[in-house]
Design an enzyme around this catalytic site. Structure first.
Site, PDB file in Angstrom:
ATOM      1  N   GLU A 127      35.246  87.866  56.397  1.00 21.21           N
ATOM      2  CA  GLU A 127      34.310  86.788  56.038  1.00 21.21           C
ATOM      3  C   GLU A 127      33.099  86.903  56.956  1.00 21.21           C
ATOM      4  O   GLU A 127      33.165  87.591  57.988  1.00 21.21           O
ATOM      5  CB  GLU A 127      34.998  85.430  56.204  1.00 21.21           C
ATOM      6  CG  GLU A 127      36.199  85.296  55.278  1.00 21.21           C
ATOM      7  CD  GLU A 127      36.886  83.938  55.340  1.00 21.21           C
ATOM      8  OE1 GLU A 127      36.421  83.042  56.088  1.00 21.21           O
ATOM      9  OE2 GLU A 127      37.897  83.789  54.636  1.00 21.21           O
ATOM     10  N   ALA A 130      34.259  86.204  60.363  1.00 23.27           N
ATOM     11  CA  ALA A 130      35.579  86.721  60.771  1.00 23.27           C
ATOM     12  C   ALA A 130      35.768  88.159  60.306  1.00 23.27           C
ATOM     13  O   ALA A 130      36.013  88.405  59.127  1.00 23.27           O
ATOM     14  CB  ALA A 130      36.695  85.851  60.189  1.00 23.27           C
ATOM     15  N   GLY A 131      35.580  89.107  61.251  1.00 22.58           N
ATOM     16  CA  GLY A 131      35.800  90.520  60.945  1.00 22.58           C
ATOM     17  C   GLY A 131      37.019  91.023  61.712  1.00 22.58           C
ATOM     18  O   GLY A 131      38.147  90.912  61.243  1.00 22.58           O
ATOM     19  N   GLY A 241      48.758 100.924  56.927  1.00 22.90           N
ATOM     20  CA  GLY A 241      48.816 102.003  55.944  1.00 22.90           C
ATOM     21  C   GLY A 241      47.421 102.448  55.548  1.00 22.90           C
ATOM     22  O   GLY A 241      47.143 103.641  55.419  1.00 22.90           O
ATOM     23  N   GLY A 344      19.309 122.313  61.143  1.00 20.06           N
ATOM     24  CA  GLY A 344      17.905 122.126  61.554  1.00 20.06           C
ATOM     25  C   GLY A 344      17.217 121.092  60.677  1.00 20.06           C
ATOM     26  O   GLY A 344      17.831 120.092  60.280  1.00 20.06           O
ATOM     27  N   GLU A 368      38.160  98.862  58.397  1.00 20.42           N
ATOM     28  CA  GLU A 368      39.631  98.829  58.566  1.00 20.42           C
ATOM     29  C   GLU A 368      40.005  98.857  60.055  1.00 20.42           C
ATOM     30  O   GLU A 368      40.951  99.529  60.469  1.00 20.42           O
ATOM     31  CB  GLU A 368      40.308  99.935  57.752  1.00 20.42           C
ATOM     32  CG  GLU A 368      40.091  99.690  56.264  1.00 20.42           C
ATOM     33  CD  GLU A 368      41.164 100.217  55.347  1.00 20.42           C
ATOM     34  OE1 GLU A 368      42.273 100.508  55.807  1.00 20.42           O
ATOM     35  OE2 GLU A 368      40.867 100.308  54.136  1.00 20.42           O
TER      36      GLU A 368
HETATM   37  C1  LIG Z   1      31.177  99.741  54.209  1.00 20.51           C
HETATM   38  C2  LIG Z   1      32.154  98.675  54.610  1.00 20.51           C
HETATM   39  C3  LIG Z   1      33.205  98.375  53.750  1.00 20.51           C
HETATM   40  C4  LIG Z   1      34.118  97.365  54.081  1.00 20.51           C
HETATM   41  N1  LIG Z   1      35.119  97.046  53.202  1.00 20.51           N
HETATM   42  C5  LIG Z   1      35.894  95.952  53.428  1.00 20.51           C
HETATM   43  C6  LIG Z   1      36.844  95.508  52.456  1.00 20.51           C
HETATM   44  O1  LIG Z   1      37.005  96.111  51.387  1.00 20.51           O
HETATM   45  N2  LIG Z   1      37.549  94.384  52.705  1.00 20.51           N
HETATM   46  C7  LIG Z   1      37.405  93.684  53.861  1.00 20.51           C
HETATM   47  O2  LIG Z   1      38.097  92.680  54.036  1.00 20.51           O
HETATM   48  N3  LIG Z   1      36.523  94.091  54.819  1.00 20.51           N
HETATM   49  C8  LIG Z   1      35.761  95.187  54.624  1.00 20.51           C
HETATM   50  N4  LIG Z   1      34.843  95.598  55.572  1.00 20.51           N
HETATM   51  C9  LIG Z   1      34.703  94.828  56.797  1.00 20.51           C
HETATM   52  C10 LIG Z   1      35.228  95.551  58.019  1.00 20.51           C
HETATM   53  O3  LIG Z   1      36.613  95.669  57.977  1.00 20.51           O
HETATM   54  C11 LIG Z   1      34.712  94.794  59.249  1.00 20.51           C
HETATM   55  O4  LIG Z   1      33.311  95.041  59.321  1.00 20.51           O
HETATM   56  C12 LIG Z   1      35.390  95.232  60.534  1.00 20.51           C
HETATM   57  O5  LIG Z   1      36.704  94.736  60.583  1.00 20.51           O
HETATM   58  C13 LIG Z   1      34.640  94.758  61.792  1.00 20.51           C
HETATM   59  O6  LIG Z   1      34.322  93.407  61.702  1.00 20.51           O
HETATM   60  P1  LIG Z   1      32.823  92.907  62.001  1.00 20.51           P
HETATM   61  O7  LIG Z   1      31.911  93.770  61.243  1.00 20.51           O
HETATM   62  O8  LIG Z   1      32.778  91.448  61.750  1.00 20.51           O
HETATM   63  O9  LIG Z   1      32.597  93.204  63.538  1.00 20.51           O
HETATM   64  P2  LIG Z   1      32.962  92.217  64.741  1.00 20.51           P
HETATM   65  O10 LIG Z   1      34.386  91.797  64.651  1.00 20.51           O
HETATM   66  O11 LIG Z   1      31.935  91.148  64.833  1.00 20.51           O
HETATM   67  O12 LIG Z   1      32.792  93.197  65.979  1.00 20.51           O
HETATM   68  C14 LIG Z   1      31.529  93.492  66.571  1.00 20.51           C
HETATM   69  C15 LIG Z   1      31.774  94.417  67.765  1.00 20.51           C
HETATM   70  O13 LIG Z   1      32.619  93.752  68.724  1.00 20.51           O
HETATM   71  C16 LIG Z   1      33.778  94.538  68.994  1.00 20.51           C
HETATM   72  N5  LIG Z   1      34.935  93.676  69.215  1.00 20.51           N
HETATM   73  C17 LIG Z   1      35.369  92.617  68.460  1.00 20.51           C
HETATM   74  N6  LIG Z   1      36.485  92.105  68.976  1.00 20.51           N
HETATM   75  C18 LIG Z   1      36.801  92.852  70.054  1.00 20.51           C
HETATM   76  C19 LIG Z   1      37.862  92.825  71.020  1.00 20.51           C
HETATM   77  N7  LIG Z   1      38.858  91.934  70.946  1.00 20.51           N
HETATM   78  N8  LIG Z   1      37.849  93.753  72.008  1.00 20.51           N
HETATM   79  C20 LIG Z   1      36.852  94.689  72.086  1.00 20.51           C
HETATM   80  N9  LIG Z   1      35.826  94.759  71.205  1.00 20.51           N
HETATM   81  C21 LIG Z   1      35.812  93.860  70.201  1.00 20.51           C
HETATM   82  C22 LIG Z   1      33.952  95.393  67.729  1.00 20.51           C
HETATM   83  O14 LIG Z   1      34.732  96.535  67.991  1.00 20.51           O
HETATM   84  C23 LIG Z   1      32.509  95.703  67.377  1.00 20.51           C
HETATM   85  O15 LIG Z   1      32.060  96.762  68.170  1.00 20.51           O
HETATM   86  C24 LIG Z   1      33.960  96.643  55.298  1.00 20.51           C
HETATM   87  C25 LIG Z   1      32.904  96.975  56.172  1.00 20.51           C
HETATM   88  C26 LIG Z   1      32.010  97.970  55.834  1.00 20.51           C
HETATM   89  C27 LIG Z   1      30.882  98.267  56.774  1.00 20.51           C
END
Ligand SMILES: Cc1cc2nc3c(=O)[nH]c(=O)nc-3n(C[C@H](O)[C@H](O)[C@H](O)COP(=O)(O)OP(=O)(O)OC[C@H]3O[C@@H](n4cnc5c(N)ncnc54)[C@H](O)[C@@H]3O)c2cc1C
Length: 405
Positions: A127, A130-131, A241, A344, A368
């Site tokens: 969301e 929430a990633g 998985g 290049g 993921e």
């Molecule tokens: C092309 C693409 C396709 C996608 N497809 C899907 C999909 O089909 N379904 C779905 O549900 N999601 C999907 N996603 C979402 C993806 O899984 C998330 O972007 C990912 O989980 C990271 O979440 P965020 O982008 O909110 O980053 P954030 O969680 O905001 O993280 C930002 C930074 O902080 C770091 N960070 C966060 N928490 C910690 C911690 N505890 N310790 C150390 N570092 C941390 C992260 O590693 C990152 O560097 C997709 C994303 C992209 C770009």
């Protein structure tokens, strides 16, 4: 230890390779420029069984093992990384949970359509707020008689707007913490489901990444997947998985970049020689190939473990899948960097395949589960098992290390 592939595994790899070379390679550059989703190509791969590889034959799938599955994804990603992610989500994050948690009516309704590529699957966890922190999702599902009403926004949904089945995670009990989330099977025709917009991305330009809103979206009770409160556990298990598939996608992109680099090094001339005769170029090619082989071994080990430990030792797959995803994700970015360097100025042009691969590879350390989250999973597992081991007798410590591989 036997590293050879079975006849069936080789047949699957070679069939997919031939299909990708004949039917996808000729159009990939123009489709990338036009951002054209590969609907027809994915449907044909579905007819070959690539959308339901892990679905048992009795339910209309290919009934293949996980090694065959990662071989298929690698071959697809070698040519078109965007198609590979659509297939990975459909197989690992939509069809597989239906096999594991679906009721018989749910399986009857959706599994064979997924298996034959009639519909693609999508996975809606992330969301806007929430990633990585999946437990922070706010989309709610409230029960009204025999239906649930979903409200909230999901972002970055791969194949959003193209898929026919969405696995959606929503809170059924806001006071129950991580046990308050449930999973639902949502069809795009359900009232209240809307694709709000598409992301404008750096790479994977032919894959759709949609923001989807749910406004009093009505989902029948019979479309809840698993028990109430089981949703987050299901999501995290699926991602274990899914990561094996994403790691295979990384190996495929890297192999594609190496193939292009070797061909270019043999034909590009500088200072009266082919550039492949310069040691600087040879060293890059050697490092690329070595790293790809190391990543492939990690991916195949995780795939093999997934098949051998489906029931007894499932929790061990998570950290091993994370190691494969971490290494392969970081590896492919090093490999595509070198591939552009070898090409290049040609590598900086949109006329070259390695330019697209460079952009496509970047996301592997993000989706993921980011590389940072993979490191957390790996380190937590390492520390937990090493402290358990140190509390035991030396004989048991040896056994623990054997399980860790
Ligand atoms: C092309 C693409 C396709 C996608 N497809 C899907 C999909 O089909 N379904 C779905 O549900 N999601 C999907 N996603 C979402 C993806 O899984 C998330 O972007 C990912 O989980 C990271 O979440 P965020 O982008 O909110 O980053 P954030 O969680 O905001 O993280 C930002 C930074 O902080 C770091 N960070 C966060 N928490 C910690 C911690 N505890 N310790 C150390 N570092 C941390 C992260 O590693 C990152 O560097 C997709 C994303 C992209 C770009």
């Amino acid at each position: 230890m036997d590293f050879s592939l079975t006849d069936d595994q080789r047949l699957i790899r070679d069939t997919v390779r031939q299909f990708m070379d004949a039917e996808v390679r000729p159009t990939i550059r123009s489709r990338d420029r036009e951002e054209k989703f590969a609907s027809a190509e994915l449907r044909k791969l579905g007819e070959l069984g690539c959308c339901g590889m892990l679905i048992p034959e009795s339910q209309g799938g290919a009934g293949a093992d996980t090694i065959s599955y990662v071989l298929m994804l690698e071959e697809v990603a070698r040519v078109d990384a965007a198609m590979a992610v659509a297939l990975s989500v459909t197989n690992s994050l939509a069809a597989f949970p239906l096999i594991k948690y679906g009721t018989q009516p749910q399986q009857q309704k959706y599994l064979s359509r997924l298996a034959h590529g009639e519909i693609l699957g999508a996975f809606c966890l992330t969301e806007p707020q929430a990633g990585s922190d999946a437990a922070a999702i706010a989309t709610s599902a409230t029960r009204h008689g025999t239906t649930y009403r979903l409200n909230g926004t999901k972002s970055w949904v791969t194949s959003g707007g193209e898929a026919g089945l969405y696995i959606v995670f929503a809170r059924t009990d806001s006071g129950a913490g991580t046990r308050g989330t449930s999973a639902f099977l949502v069809e795009p025709a359900f009232p209240g489901f809307r694709v709000a917009r598409y992301e404008d991305k750096m790479g994977l330009r032919t894959s759709r990444s949609a923001e989807i809103t749910f406004t009093d979206c009505e989902v029948p009770e019979g479309n809840r997947l698993g028990d109430e409160g089981q949703g987050l556990r299901i999501a995290l298990e699926l991602l274990d998985g899914g990561r094996v598939g994403i790691a295979a996608q990384a190996v495929g992109i890297a192999q594609g970049a190496l193939d292009a680099s070797v061909a270019y090094a043999k034909q590009r001339q500088a200072f009266g020689k082919t550039i492949g005769e310069f040691q600087a170029i040879q060293w890059m090619l050697a490092d690329m190939q070595t790293e790809i082989e190391a990543a492939r071994a990690l991916v195949h080990h995780a795939a093999w473990l997934r098949d051998t430990s489906r029931d007894q030792n499932a929790q061990r797959v998570g950290p091993i899948a994370s190691r494969a995803k971490l290494y392969a994700g970081e590896m492919v970015n090093r490999v595509v960097y070198k591939a552009v360097q070898i090409h290049g100025s040609q590598g900086y042009s949109r006329e070259s395949d390695v330019e697209r691969m460079y952009r496509d590879a970047r996301v592997i350390t993000i989706y993921e589960g980011t590389s940072e989250i993979q490191r957390l999973i790996i380190a937590r597992d390492l520390l937990r098992h090493s402290s358990e081991a140190s509390a035991r007798a030396p004989r048991d410590q040896a056994a623990t290390h054997k399980v860790q591989g």
